[in-house]
Design an enzyme around this catalytic site. Sequence first.
Site, mmCIF file in Angstrom:
data_model
loop_
_atom_site.group_PDB
_atom_site.id
_atom_site.type_symbol
_atom_site.label_atom_id
_atom_site.label_comp_id
_atom_site.label_asym_id
_atom_site.label_seq_id
_atom_site.Cartn_x
_atom_site.Cartn_y
_atom_site.Cartn_z
ATOM 1 N N GLU A 42 0.824 -1.209 0.000
ATOM 2 C CA GLU A 42 0.000 0.000 0.000
ATOM 3 C C GLU A 42 0.856 1.256 0.000
ATOM 4 O O GLU A 42 0.468 2.279 -0.577
ATOM 5 C CB GLU A 42 -0.948 -0.010 1.208
ATOM 6 N N HIS A 57 -8.991 -6.202 8.742
ATOM 7 C CA HIS A 57 -9.544 -5.748 7.470
ATOM 8 C C HIS A 57 -10.714 -4.787 7.656
ATOM 9 O O HIS A 57 -11.218 -4.236 6.680
ATOM 10 C CB HIS A 57 -10.012 -6.946 6.626
#
Length: 331
Positions: A62, A131
């Site tokens: 990311e 998540h």
Amino acid sequence: MQQLTFGEAVRQALVEEMRRDPAVFLAGEGVGVSIHDNPKAPTYGLLQMFSPERVKDTPVSEAAIAGLAVGAAVMGLRPVVEIMFSPFLTIASDQIVNHAAKLRYLSGGKSRFPLVVRVKAGSGAGAGCQHIHNLEAWMAHCPGLKVVFPSTPGDAKGLLKTAIRDDNPVIFFEDMVLGLVPGPVPGEEVEHLVPIGKADVKRLGRDVTIVAWGRPVLEALKAAEQLAAENGVEAEVLDLRTLAPLDRDALLRSVRKTGRLVVVHDANKTGGFGAEIAATVAEEAFPSLKAPIRRVAALDIPVPFSPPLAQYGIPDAARIITAVKELVNLH
């Protein structure tokens, strides 16, 4: 009007903007192949439609994805990158917070940094705490970022198109629980742009204002209908749609009309954006309040993996109804 799911509406916005502007490109983990191989997924088929030059699968990093977006924006492109889950913003935060958000200020406004970070958020999908952790308040806390969080397919399409054309970095939250929820969406024959920074009154009311964004808007509407049918209480539901910039005028106008406020969000309560809403109303519309402000939010715990436990921890219509009844003295 066509009926599309939330994911299909996002995909249509991407297609229209990529056709309109060759500077727009996509990047992220699995945006081209494998992960999004579903017709209702936002990037389904876009690799074949626009070629690898404009739809780029990235390594699982990311930080690298966000860095790619910042560098491409500096060089004049309009990247739309995807962060698969909201908690992964923590990995990308240096590039987003310390670079994307600040470079335009550091250039004295002479440079543009048009980039969109699409982020999956929302609770109740049973994906576990690593998540699921809604971090919209973190992003809204950072000057220089615009933060968008739609609740309907139509708003998602219009806001994403506007975000892609914006010359500033925009964090675009997509509630994954809403991914398969259908709704009316204007087609390509209409230039459908929803302005960033404008809230929407999803239901008119006179007795209490319920403010929400993302999935909780749907729960607020359910609660409002039940309150009207069973108790004669007319709740106004205000969908913020954008957290930064915040539509203060719409918020204060509604609260001054109803005199009561319930704020609902899927993020945990402590430090959530609901606190900013409550503080704004307390500072600027306190004389209009007939009752204390209530926040209905997720529990201050990591989100459980178990779907029943996850559902227990997030706001639903029943909890919203309880909060409203406390304000209007129905208990």
